[in-house]
Scaffold this active site. Structure first.
Site, short mmCIF file in Angstrom:
data_model
loop_
_atom_site.label_atom_id
_atom_site.label_comp_id
_atom_site.label_asym_id
_atom_site.label_seq_id
_atom_site.Cartn_x
_atom_site.Cartn_y
_atom_site.Cartn_z
CB THR A 11 -0.72 0.11 1.11
OG1 THR A 11 -2.05 -1.03 1.09
CG2 THR A 11 -1.68 1.40 1.43
CE LYS B 105 -6.10 0.17 0.81
NZ LYS B 105 -5.05 -0.44 1.41
CE LYS C 77 -2.22 9.31 4.95
NZ LYS C 77 -1.07 8.05 5.11
#
Lengths: 291, 291, 291, 291
Positions: free
Chosen positions: C95, C170, C238
């Site tokens: 990721t 994502k 974030k």
């Protein structure tokens, strides 16, 4: 008092002229040197390069157009750094971000120089009239030595502490301005929708506790859909984003500024980014016009 | 010119006194009749009841404390309606909602009377100085006949059209005020979090385009956490809700006002509802203090 | 089919094991080589360095912990790049953000290699069960060649086009998750405030159109104030910020996500940044508890 | 068990039929009596008026179309109240607001009757299949006596305490639904703007933690701009407003729901009020299309 002056754009020329007419000895430089002529007629000397000005003067003021110009004048060939040394002071009055200011500050002080950032609030007219607001930050002693000059250039000056604080203060002021513009726009649109006169709303506001120069100046032009850019909407939106980021870094939630930021983004999506920031009014009120 | 005057509270007494000292013949009434004495010393006559005042005077001005009082004086025993008739004018300067105003207007005009709502902006001092802002709506001709009186009572008056528009205009002004207070509070809190002086932020704002009397007056007391209520936060929040409802009725999205409203609700949940509306600053900044 | 596999953390080990037990020939490498032993017992070979694995295998899959690890394995000494060449494929399932992915992609393809980013949705259990969701982007042909492996590792795979799209997908999913968590938290808090059972609300939601695994799994732990971090709140915040920035770049206003982002920031200011992202519920409901 | 059943609309007819086919003795009434015929064929008796049904049956269930119908059947001529007395139970399964429910409850219990509100979640198909979700509130003992009937009508029932709680629970569920629909719409629009496939986003969501029946069912029709109204947007917006008012009463700030509410208002201003509530997607994404 003798000072160097780098940058003779609209703002810089007016400021240098003010210094001259108040008895300062001024050595000017501009990227296009011919722009120095008018100043020379009023008694200025000319430096061939930024380095030459710094060599000659104990204090050098800069008023450049943007961060790249501010960087270039300091770090470029024949730039400020080449002659900067112990005891000389550099006062950057350009509007730059905190990072650019810190980078210049670091370079100047590493070679023994002294640094002050001093961005101003106010445009052409206040510059000519010596009515700027000066947001200074950096070396306190240098700030105090510059007070004679600041009193000629501005109606008020502030010393804000460490380098970067001048830029932050401007950002916060602009954030409040952006949220307030949205508050005003929503009210103006609501007046229109409910059959009240928006012009009268402006008059009423002008007489009461929330009236301010922005409303009284922008209100009437907004009602004429005149958005000739004094401060472009895309720059206002960018400042909102930077202020929200500052809030995030400091774990401060600012939901009203966040809502205002999204309204400016919506206005950008309507093609209003290059118009004056007051054009957010179109995004607020136009929503009922699409069908 | 001869006028009746109903209601001698802080505002009403000051207004009636102004009329007297400017040569008006004034017949006063107050629920507690003893409050009439001071006015009588300055030349006023006294009416025993609202009905008696209306019977005597062609024009009757009312300045009551709230909607129930405004309703009671008109509809109650010995009330205004009992003597209201063709050609008489009733000018309600109390601060009431649009529905209350419409109800009174309907009753007055059904018996042949003439009606004007005329809520004011401004509190004790402007009332004493004849510096109120008057938001009139209703019968245009009656408004014009009242201009001599309005010029004594206020620094500026507006005619806003049909009954209810005075109340709506006040609501919109208050909505802008509430959103602006949030914009200012977020900026003030951000200054504090980033190590800038909030006091200096207020000074800088005062010199620029977004500075306004609210910021200059409330800002310093907010920094002292002094929220002695001039306008209670729960009333400000209620006005935000009513303004948002007005937006909803007119299909106008007002996301900044909606965010501000939620901030006021959060402040209420912190027990600040009876403090001044500027106490929303506590809700904005205190969020980092809980751990 | 023969594949290299770099990175034997919780996820990588489970994935490599799955490949082995489905008949793949697998050459593994891990920064701590001892972690390879269990895999060797099940038939894996070992490569001494990332470079050695790439030299031996036509296809190399990477499952590293974070962007710096992903960068280091490619660009470092004995890294992937040293043996990458024409015809070899590199599949990064770590990721990482779009920028890191693009940087790796550029380096691999410049030396003739082929690249696919393939971040996954799902944690330890789905990895062990071969039930991951694979978000692939990059070279389409390489994606197709990897389908045999993906069918062993995941329950579903997607090809999303150019490099960076996996990361963006994502981000959008996480943004929806963050806003939805706020929607749920506000409802849960409102149930509590109005005397309804929050537990019952969860049950009702679970039977209806808005029930989802997140609500059913997190809801009960939120009611116990159990915020053991599966996905830390500061990372959720974030991702909200990055998604809002993506919206800004594309001039898309997202006021609900903006409001949710501020709620997460408020939660951070309450010291909840390292707790599970569902801890935003505390920020929503706790507001009434302070007095 | 013998029950009366008032109201044979789409929902009521299916529910009464279910009771009959599960061995209940049912006496039906409908404003248009001819609608009773089909039920009679399946074994139902007919009552000429609501009063007649109540006179005959110990328990009477009502399933009326809206609050006015629910009020009329109870308070009107030949209405429920005329025969309501000690020991008889009235179970109102219509969807009404808390105030209407309380008004009916008060009237029933004042004459000695017993009351239960039991609004349902689910539409035609779940009604036919006996798969409704039943949100009961009022007299606990009556609720328990009705469990046999509820187990035939629904897949799940809840007892929520005092009268009004059923309505509140529905409101909170709808608020979460409205905010979630906005969260999803923003994500869908962001996918489209950044060149990702919105269809794929729906597929990915469906496999993960935030996937829910609403997204899987509405998502594909939203992408076809098909907003045939299952739940009209203007009703969704009204429920958001009522839920926000409930929050305000309880001093609970709900900034995400407030932002979602404004988005629905914006959608109404675009003329989408009578479309399905998922049409808020148009308001979210269309913003970039005007130029």
């Amino acid at each position: 008092m003798e000072v160097g002056f780098l940058g003779l754009g609209i703002m810089g020329k007016a400021m240098a002229m003010n210094l001259l007419s108040n008895g300062f000895k001024v050595t000017v430089w501009n990227r296009t040197l011919s722009k120095c002529e008018e100043l020379v007629e009023h008694g200025a000397s000319v430096g061939e390069t930024p380095a030459a000005v710094v060599k000659k003067c104990k204090y050098t003021i800069a008023m450049l157009s943007d961060p790249p110009a501010a960087i270039s004048v300091v770090f470029g060939n024949d730039g400020v750094l080449e002659q900067m040394c112990d005891g000389k002071g550099y006062i950057d009055m350009s509007t730059v971000d905190a990072d650019t200011s810190s980078k210049i500050s670091k370079a100047i002080t590493e070679v023994g120089g002294r640094f002050l950032e001093a961005p101003v609030s106010g445009s052409k007219k206040p510059a000519e009239d010596g009515q700027l607001i000066i947001l200074a930050a950096g070396e306190k002693a240098l700030y105090e030595e510059m007070l004679t000059a600041f009193s000629v250039l501005g109606k008020k000056d502030f010393f804000l502490g460490e380098v970067g604080n001048g830029a932050k203060m401007k950002l916060i002021v602009n954030m409040i301005m952006g949220s307030t513009m949205n508050a005003f726009s929503e009210g103006l649109a609501l007046a229109g929708r409910t059959g009240l006169s928006p012009e009268t709303l402006i008059d009423v506001l002008g007489l009461g506790a929330v009236g301010n120069p922005m409303i009284m100046m922008k209100g009437p032009t907004m009602l004429k859909s005149n958005y000739s850019p004094a401060f472009p909407l895309k720059h206002q939106q960018k400042d909102m984003r930077l202020a929200l980021a500052l809030g995030e870094e400091n774990a401060l939630a600012m939901p009203v500024a966040a809502a205002a930021n999204e309204a400016f983004i919506r206005a950008k999506s309507l093609g209003l980014g290059d118009q004056d920031f007051s054009a957010v009014y179109e995004a607020v009120k136009a929503e009922g016009l699409k069908q």
